[in-house]
Design a protein around this motif. Structure first.
Motif, PDB file in Angstrom:
ATOM      1  N   TRP A  25       4.595  -2.398   2.745  1.00  0.00           N
ATOM      2  CA  TRP A  25       3.411  -2.779   3.526  1.00  0.00           C
ATOM      3  C   TRP A  25       3.561  -2.511   5.022  1.00  0.00           C
ATOM      4  N   GLN A  26       4.784  -2.354   5.516  1.00  0.00           N
ATOM      5  CA  GLN A  26       4.962  -2.198   6.958  1.00  0.00           C
ATOM      6  C   GLN A  26       4.645  -0.784   7.470  1.00  0.00           C
ATOM      7  N   PRO A  27       4.991   0.284   6.747  1.00  0.00           N
ATOM      8  CA  PRO A  27       4.664   1.620   7.270  1.00  0.00           C
ATOM      9  C   PRO A  27       3.158   1.831   7.402  1.00  0.00           C
ATOM     10  N   LEU A  28       2.760   2.510   8.454  1.00  0.00           N
ATOM     11  CA  LEU A  28       1.349   2.840   8.684  1.00  0.00           C
ATOM     12  C   LEU A  28       1.089   4.235   8.130  1.00  0.00           C
ATOM     13  N   PRO A  29       0.360   4.349   7.006  1.00  0.00           N
ATOM     14  CA  PRO A  29       0.185   5.666   6.371  1.00  0.00           C
ATOM     15  C   PRO A  29      -0.366   6.744   7.290  1.00  0.00           C
ATOM     16  N   PHE A  30      -1.212   6.371   8.265  1.00  0.00           N
ATOM     17  CA  PHE A  30      -1.805   7.407   9.116  1.00  0.00           C
ATOM     18  C   PHE A  30      -0.774   8.044  10.045  1.00  0.00           C
ATOM     19  N   GLN A  31       0.376   7.410  10.203  1.00  0.00           N
ATOM     20  CA  GLN A  31       1.414   7.990  11.054  1.00  0.00           C
ATOM     21  C   GLN A  31       2.322   8.955  10.299  1.00  0.00           C
ATOM     22  N   HIS A  32       2.165   9.020   8.974  1.00  0.00           N
ATOM     23  CA  HIS A  32       3.089   9.807   8.150  1.00  0.00           C
ATOM     24  C   HIS A  32       2.315  10.850   7.343  1.00  0.00           C
ATOM     25  N   PRO A  33       2.394  12.119   7.706  1.00  0.00           N
ATOM     26  CA  PRO A  33       1.685  13.155   6.947  1.00  0.00           C
ATOM     27  C   PRO A  33       2.114  13.213   5.490  1.00  0.00           C
ATOM     28  N   ARG A  34       3.340  12.765   5.214  1.00  0.00           N
ATOM     29  CA  ARG A  34       3.805  12.696   3.834  1.00  0.00           C
ATOM     30  C   ARG A  34       3.849  11.243   3.389  1.00  0.00           C
ATOM     31  N   ALA A  43       4.417   7.437  -8.347  1.00  0.00           N
ATOM     32  CA  ALA A  43       3.417   7.152  -9.386  1.00  0.00           C
ATOM     33  C   ALA A  43       2.338   6.211  -8.864  1.00  0.00           C
ATOM     34  N   MET A  44       2.737   5.235  -8.059  1.00  0.00           N
ATOM     35  CA  MET A  44       1.760   4.328  -7.458  1.00  0.00           C
ATOM     36  C   MET A  44       0.849   5.093  -6.501  1.00  0.00           C
ATOM     37  N   ALA A  45       1.439   5.989  -5.719  1.00  0.00           N
ATOM     38  CA  ALA A  45       0.644   6.791  -4.792  1.00  0.00           C
ATOM     39  C   ALA A  45      -0.351   7.659  -5.551  1.00  0.00           C
ATOM     40  N   GLU A  46       0.069   8.252  -6.649  1.00  0.00           N
ATOM     41  CA  GLU A  46      -0.836   9.089  -7.443  1.00  0.00           C
ATOM     42  C   GLU A  46      -2.010   8.276  -7.971  1.00  0.00           C
ATOM     43  N   ALA A  47      -1.723   7.041  -8.415  1.00  0.00           N
ATOM     44  CA  ALA A  47      -2.803   6.188  -8.915  1.00  0.00           C
ATOM     45  C   ALA A  47      -3.801   5.855  -7.814  1.00  0.00           C
ATOM     46  N   VAL A 352      -2.285  -0.643  -0.176  1.00  0.00           N
ATOM     47  CA  VAL A 352      -1.051  -1.420  -0.344  1.00  0.00           C
ATOM     48  C   VAL A 352      -0.944  -2.445   0.785  1.00  0.00           C
ATOM     49  N   ARG A 353      -1.178  -2.018   2.015  1.00  0.00           N
ATOM     50  CA  ARG A 353      -1.133  -2.940   3.152  1.00  0.00           C
ATOM     51  C   ARG A 353      -2.196  -4.029   3.026  1.00  0.00           C
ATOM     52  N   HIS A 354      -3.370  -3.664   2.528  1.00  0.00           N
ATOM     53  CA  HIS A 354      -4.447  -4.637   2.397  1.00  0.00           C
ATOM     54  C   HIS A 354      -4.064  -5.790   1.472  1.00  0.00           C
ATOM     55  N   LEU A 355      -3.222  -5.516   0.473  1.00  0.00           N
ATOM     56  CA  LEU A 355      -2.776  -6.579  -0.431  1.00  0.00           C
ATOM     57  C   LEU A 355      -1.981  -7.650   0.315  1.00  0.00           C
ATOM     58  N   PHE A 356      -1.295  -7.270   1.364  1.00  0.00           N
ATOM     59  CA  PHE A 356      -0.426  -8.198   2.087  1.00  0.00           C
ATOM     60  C   PHE A 356      -1.088  -8.745   3.359  1.00  0.00           C
ATOM     61  N   ARG A 357      -2.310  -8.313   3.636  1.00  0.00           N
ATOM     62  CA  ARG A 357      -2.971  -8.706   4.877  1.00  0.00           C
ATOM     63  C   ARG A 357      -3.277 -10.203   4.904  1.00  0.00           C
ATOM     64  N   ARG A 358      -4.000 -10.690   3.912  1.00  0.00           N
ATOM     65  CA  ARG A 358      -4.319 -12.119   3.878  1.00  0.00           C
ATOM     66  C   ARG A 358      -3.064 -12.974   3.649  1.00  0.00           C
ATOM     67  N   PRO A 359      -2.145 -12.594   2.756  1.00  0.00           N
ATOM     68  CA  PRO A 359      -0.908 -13.376   2.650  1.00  0.00           C
ATOM     69  C   PRO A 359      -0.158 -13.501   3.971  1.00  0.00           C
ATOM     70  N   LEU A 360      -0.135 -12.428   4.789  1.00  0.00           N
ATOM     71  CA  LEU A 360       0.530 -12.514   6.084  1.00  0.00           C
ATOM     72  C   LEU A 360      -0.212 -13.478   7.008  1.00  0.00           C
ATOM     73  N   GLU A 361      -1.539 -13.429   6.997  1.00  0.00           N
ATOM     74  CA  GLU A 361      -2.303 -14.348   7.841  1.00  0.00           C
ATOM     75  C   GLU A 361      -2.056 -15.796   7.426  1.00  0.00           C
ATOM     76  N   VAL A 362      -2.042 -16.053   6.119  1.00  0.00           N
ATOM     77  CA  VAL A 362      -1.778 -17.408   5.636  1.00  0.00           C
ATOM     78  C   VAL A 362      -0.356 -17.826   6.013  1.00  0.00           C
ATOM     79  N   TRP A 363       0.597 -16.902   5.914  1.00  0.00           N
ATOM     80  CA  TRP A 363       1.985 -17.196   6.301  1.00  0.00           C
ATOM     81  C   TRP A 363       2.057 -17.608   7.781  1.00  0.00           C
ATOM     82  N   LEU A 364       1.344 -16.905   8.649  1.00  0.00           N
ATOM     83  CA  LEU A 364       1.340 -17.239  10.066  1.00  0.00           C
ATOM     84  C   LEU A 364       0.719 -18.619  10.303  1.00  0.00           C
TER      85      LEU A 364
END
Length: 399
Positions: A25-34, A43-47, A352-364
């Motif tokens: 969840w930490q990597p920002l996909p827009f910063q990584h062309p691959r 396999a998760m990425a393909e899905a 993938v990051r969106h799945l952890f967005r609300r859990p992180l907010e609740v954690w904070l």
């Protein structure tokens, strides 16, 4: 899956999950062309990349609902841990006439927030970071008491004082930088401090000062990333121990993820963001080619309405910001089309990051709740409105 409402247990479990899945969840996909994750997640990425536009849009809005990521990630547990009770409201509905001089959405948020302020006997009310004092005026009119409102901007204090006088609301707008020494003079054991969407260090300062004074607090926190600290510094002792044990380190960029949900934005603003995102990705490819460096280069944000009219104009503006000299003969249409295709990929990988967005907010928020409990407070955490009114709908009440 359901979990007991035990704040400390839930906080520790979220700490462990955020640490365990941080490489995803930490990597920002827009910063990584691959692919931004290790190869074993291909396999998760393909899905994700196979999702239709409609499915991707649905999962952006409701990331836990029928998620295809359940085959790889603890979707059900994250959803359960992020689910919070709706806090009960008290008293009659506020008169609509009180909405004068407030934006419609702000008024509806106050309508939801204010009935959840439980004023104790002999308590005096204080609004923290008041702006024009909209919340303070409504509290004063609701309870028939004088309310003190702290605001650092003198012009807002003057404007707010005028509104209070015209509406017959007993509000004292005091010019005060809440981060400055001496703010503690406004807090006492009989003070009940309220803050609706105080940002980052501002609400952290409120909690620290309230605990020192023994004041009651009703707080809707916001914008955790607006902090002077480059790394997250937990408020609670339990949080500090958990982060050390699980080697969990959070940057400002990580904290920003917790508040990136924008379901309330108008449709034309969303279109603007999509276009801006595609143009940024198109420029990212261009700057890598021109500089001969395969590295992401951050470009300043532009407010809505200030975006150049064309992709070429945007690239020339962005290049000027970074002192990049663009060559002649650039295939502007090709780079723009590449940015649009790349945005479709990034939109899916970011689920993938969106799945952890609300859990992180609740954690904070739990870190703040546990901090209050460690200081001897009776404290509760829940929601005060639907996310369609504001995704920042968490509320902490403590006495």
């Amino acid at each position: 899956m359901s979990h007991p409402w035990n704040p400390a247990w839930r906080f520790e479990r979220l700490t462990a999950l955020l640490a365990e899945w941080r490489p995803l969840w930490q990597p920002l996909p827009f910063q990584h062309p691959r692919l931004p994750w290790p190869a074993e997640w291909s396999a998760m990425a393909e899905a994700l990349l196979a999702l239709s536009d409609a499915e991707a849009a649905r999962l952006q809005e409701t990331p836990f609902s029928d998620s295809p990521l359940g085959d790889w990630l603890p979707v059900a547990e994250l959803e359960a841990l992020a689910e919070l009770p709706r806090l009960a409201s008290e008293g009659e509905a506020l008169p609509e006439s009180w909405a004068a001089h407030m934006g419609g959405r702000k008024w509806r948020q106050i309508q939801a927030f204010l009935p959840r302020v439980r004023l104790g006997e002999q308590e005096t009310l204080l609004e923290w970071c008041a702006g024009k004092g909209h919340l303070a005026r409504t509290l004063a009119r609701r309870h028939g008491v004088e309310v003190t409102a702290l605001e650092w901007d003198g012009a807002l204090c003057v404007s707010g004082a005028g509104l209070a006088e015209s509406q017959g609301a007993a509000v004292v707008l005091a010019r005060q930088d809440v981060m400055a020494p001496g703010v503690e003079r406004w807090l006492a054991p009989t003070t009940h401090a309220c803050a609706l969407h105080a940002c980052g260090d501002l609400h952290r300062r409120l909690l620290e000062q309230a605990v020192a004074a023994g004041s009651a607090v009703t707080l809707a926190p916001c914008c955790y990333q607006r902090t002077a600290d480059t790394r997250y510094r937990p408020l609670s002792r339990l949080g500090a121990r958990g982060m050390a044990r699980h080697h969990l380190a959070l940057t400002r960029e990580d904290l920003a993820m917790a508040v990136q949900e924008t379901v309330t934005a108008p449709r034309h603003h969303r279109r603007h963001r999509r276009r801006a995102g595609a143009w940024r990705l198109g420029f990212d490819r261009l700057q890598r080619e021109v500089r001969g460096l395969d590295d992401y280069l951050p470009v300043p944000s532009l407010a809505y309405g200030r975006m150049p009219e064309t992709f070429e104009d945007f690239c020339r503006w962005a290049a000027a910001q970074k002192d990049i000299e663009l060559p002649d003969g650039i295939d502007w249409a090709g780079h723009e089309a590449w940015g649009q295709r790349r945005q479709a990929e990034v939109t899916r990988l970011e689920l993938v990051r969106h799945l952890f967005r609300r859990p992180l907010e609740v954690w904070l928020a739990l870190d703040r709740l546990v901090f209050l409990q460690e200081a001897g407070y009776t404290a509760e955490l829940g929601t005060f409105c639907q996310r369609e009114l504001t995704p920042r709908n968490l509320l902490i009440r403590a006495r």
